[in-house]
Write a protein that holds these residues in place. Structure first.
Motif, PDB file in Angstrom:
ATOM      1  N   ILE A   5      12.219 -18.637   3.108  1.00  0.00           N
ATOM      2  CA  ILE A   5      10.989 -18.144   2.223  1.00  0.00           C
ATOM      3  C   ILE A   5      11.212 -17.359   1.088  1.00  0.00           C
ATOM      4  O   ILE A   5      12.256 -16.763   1.190  1.00  0.00           O
ATOM      5  CB  ILE A   5      10.046 -17.358   3.242  1.00  0.00           C
ATOM      6  CG1 ILE A   5      10.414 -16.318   3.651  1.00  0.00           C
ATOM      7  CG2 ILE A   5       9.721 -18.770   4.478  1.00  0.00           C
ATOM      8  CD1 ILE A   5       9.391 -15.470   4.395  1.00  0.00           C
TER       9      ILE A   5
ATOM     10  N   CYS B  25       5.273 -16.547   1.535  1.00  0.00           N
ATOM     11  CA  CYS B  25       6.246 -15.683   0.866  1.00  0.00           C
ATOM     12  C   CYS B  25       6.002 -14.108   1.595  1.00  0.00           C
ATOM     13  O   CYS B  25       5.074 -14.011   2.336  1.00  0.00           O
ATOM     14  CB  CYS B  25       5.742 -15.334  -0.518  1.00  0.00           C
ATOM     15  SG  CYS B  25       4.311 -14.589  -0.946  1.00  0.00           S
TER      16      CYS B  25
ATOM     17  N   TYR C 150       1.428 -20.042  -3.037  1.00  0.00           N
ATOM     18  CA  TYR C 150       1.597 -19.435  -1.524  1.00  0.00           C
ATOM     19  C   TYR C 150       0.084 -19.395  -0.915  1.00  0.00           C
ATOM     20  O   TYR C 150      -0.971 -19.045  -1.579  1.00  0.00           O
ATOM     21  CB  TYR C 150       1.928 -18.306  -1.826  1.00  0.00           C
ATOM     22  CG  TYR C 150       3.410 -18.217  -2.403  1.00  0.00           C
ATOM     23  CD1 TYR C 150       4.497 -18.580  -1.925  1.00  0.00           C
ATOM     24  CD2 TYR C 150       3.645 -17.668  -3.642  1.00  0.00           C
ATOM     25  CE1 TYR C 150       5.634 -18.904  -2.565  1.00  0.00           C
ATOM     26  CE2 TYR C 150       4.568 -17.824  -4.389  1.00  0.00           C
ATOM     27  CZ  TYR C 150       5.975 -18.214  -3.731  1.00  0.00           C
ATOM     28  OH  TYR C 150       6.905 -18.662  -4.501  1.00  0.00           O
TER      29      TYR C 150
ATOM     30  N   HIS D 146       7.159 -23.375   2.916  1.00  0.00           N
ATOM     31  CA  HIS D 146       7.136 -23.489   1.168  1.00  0.00           C
ATOM     32  C   HIS D 146       5.854 -22.502   0.699  1.00  0.00           C
ATOM     33  O   HIS D 146       5.827 -22.225  -0.461  1.00  0.00           O
ATOM     34  CB  HIS D 146       7.464 -24.495   0.617  1.00  0.00           C
ATOM     35  CG  HIS D 146       8.594 -25.211   0.768  1.00  0.00           C
ATOM     36  ND1 HIS D 146       9.971 -24.460   0.190  1.00  0.00           N
ATOM     37  CD2 HIS D 146       9.232 -26.399   1.290  1.00  0.00           C
ATOM     38  CE1 HIS D 146      10.758 -25.290   0.850  1.00  0.00           C
ATOM     39  NE2 HIS D 146      10.640 -26.280   1.445  1.00  0.00           N
ATOM     40  N   THR D 147       4.731 -22.474   1.454  1.00  0.00           N
ATOM     41  CA  THR D 147       3.695 -22.082   1.166  1.00  0.00           C
ATOM     42  C   THR D 147       3.585 -20.442   1.647  1.00  0.00           C
ATOM     43  O   THR D 147       2.640 -19.930   1.621  1.00  0.00           O
ATOM     44  CB  THR D 147       2.575 -22.704   1.980  1.00  0.00           C
ATOM     45  OG1 THR D 147       2.367 -22.802   3.129  1.00  0.00           O
ATOM     46  CG2 THR D 147       2.453 -24.165   1.375  1.00  0.00           C
TER      47      THR D 147
END
Length: 410
Positions: free
Chosen positions: A10, A264, A173, A261-262
């Motif tokens: 991530i 962090c 994000y 991927h969304t």
């Protein structure tokens, strides 16, 4: 500090201090003009009398970009609610104290319980869930941030760094998770992450094989941190546990709904310290004893939901593998502490590992005995589907609680 995680899974943002915080705050203020930010503070009444919360409020009073602050107040009687309203009145932002123990709230929860929609137990999960429902009812917030009320090293920069990735419209994000060095008082802290979660995930990979979900959790430097921010579009469909599996549950839900991927993680502080839980070795319902069991159950349930088959033999192998991995990591932690001039009580840490190893078995047996248990609080989409008036009613009863005491201030 030493790092035993796989961090390429991530996005990860370090606090390199190459950019003045004033510039970051200016950007957030600009974004917040069209993407309103609300902060949720889940608080026990006892925390109003502790060393941390008064300083947190002083710091938050200087934050210009917050649209609203929602204080979820637990374990408070009527007089304590009035005191809490007075305590938080120094906040210049629009704010509200959501009194979870009010007669109105208890009646509301009783109705939800009759419909099979209420949280199973009180605690931070229920508090956060109720505050989420309140924000949904307000329908005017794009980003919700949440952090604990016992951070003795709190600085308002923490909040700015936490919200920036999800309030910036140019970033994709949906969830920002905070991390930081777990040191304080000259000691290496973060025992549950170091001594349970990290070795447990390594052991799971050895016992059941590769799983994307395991790699996802291992990517977090501090998966149990109580600091995160998310875009509120996620709130109606977020199913969270009501027990100590809350932080793992939130990460799991965003993994399920949005993908890695969304997500962090952001380094929000150079130093962090808060209230520490006791091991409570003799009480399975308290402290790290209870917490470790709940966290294990949350991870096992998620893996089972993704198709992993667990047996009694699986958990016996997992316990043995975990114990060996945890002891190996403990040697590294001990070396790490010595290199950085920190103390670490090896005997106490080994006793904690033994406790956690037993609780892996306890959690496994509980899972096998009750595989159909519903571990999550029903999400707010389901509550709304059952009765479309319940969400707006929550906002009305919170307003009524506060209006009643507006007329007779403390």
């Amino acid at each position: 500090m030493a790092d035993f995680h796989q961090n390429g899974n991530i996005a990860q943002f370090h606090n390199l201090r190459q950019r003045p915080i004033e510039e970051l705050v200016y950007e957030i203020e600009t974004f917040a003009q069209t993407r309103k930010i609300s902060l949720v503070l889940p608080s026990l009444y006892s925390e109003l009398e502790g060393p941390a919360l008064s300083h947190i409020i002083d710091e938050l009073s200087q934050v210009s970009y917050l649209h609203r602050i929602v204080i979820g107040l637990d374990r408070a009687n009527e007089d304590q609610f009035r005191r809490a309203r007075d305590f938080f009145s120094k906040l210049p932002q629009d704010h509200v104290v959501l009194w979870n123990d009010s007669p109105r709230m208890k009646a509301y929860m009783a109705r939800l319980e009759e419909m099979g929609l209420a949280p199973d137990e009180p605690g931070k999960g229920k508090n956060m869930w109720t505050c989420m429902g309140y924000l949904i009812s307000c329908a005017d917030t794009a980003v919700m941030a949440l952090h604990d009320c016992d951070i003795v090293t709190y600085d308002r920069e923490m909040l700015a760094r936490l919200v920036y990735p999800v309030v910036n419209p140019n970033f994709r994000y949906q969830l920002s998770k905070g991390f930081y060095p777990r040191v304080g008082g000259g000691k290496l802290n973060g025992r549950v992450t170091r001594l349970l979660v990290s070795p447990l995930l390594i052991a799971l990979k050895r016992v059941i094989g590769d799983r994307d979900y395991i790699d996802y959790l291992r990517a977090f430097r501090y998966p149990l941190s109580g600091e995160f921010a998310l875009r509120t579009g996620l709130l109606p469909d977020l199913r969270i546990p009501s027990d100590w599996g809350l932080e793992i549950g939130v990460l799991s839900e965003v993994w399920r709904n949005s993908g890695r991927h969304t997500v962090c993680q952001v380094e929000i502080a150079d130093a962090y310290d808060h209230k520490h839980q006791d091991e409570s070795e003799g009480d399975a319902a308290a402290g790290l004893n209870r917490m470790s069991t709940d966290i294990c159950k949350a991870i096992f349930r998620k893996l089972a939901a993704d198709g992993t088959i667990f047996t009694a033999n699986s958990f016996r192998a997992l316990k043995a593998t975990y114990y060996r991995v945890a002891l190996d990591l403990l040697e590294f932690y001990d070396n790490d502490a010595k290199m950085n001039g920190l103390t670490l009580d090896r005997h106490r840490e080994e006793r904690t590992i033994e406790l956690f190893a037993e609780n892996i078995m306890v959690a496994g047996h509980t899972f096998l005995a009750k595989p159909n248990d519903a571990p999550f609080i029903p999400n707010w989409s389901r509550v709304n589907a059952a009765d479309q008036g319940l969400v707006s009613e929550l906002r009305s009863l919170v307003a009524a609680d506060n209006a009643e005491f507006e007329a007779k201030p403390f």
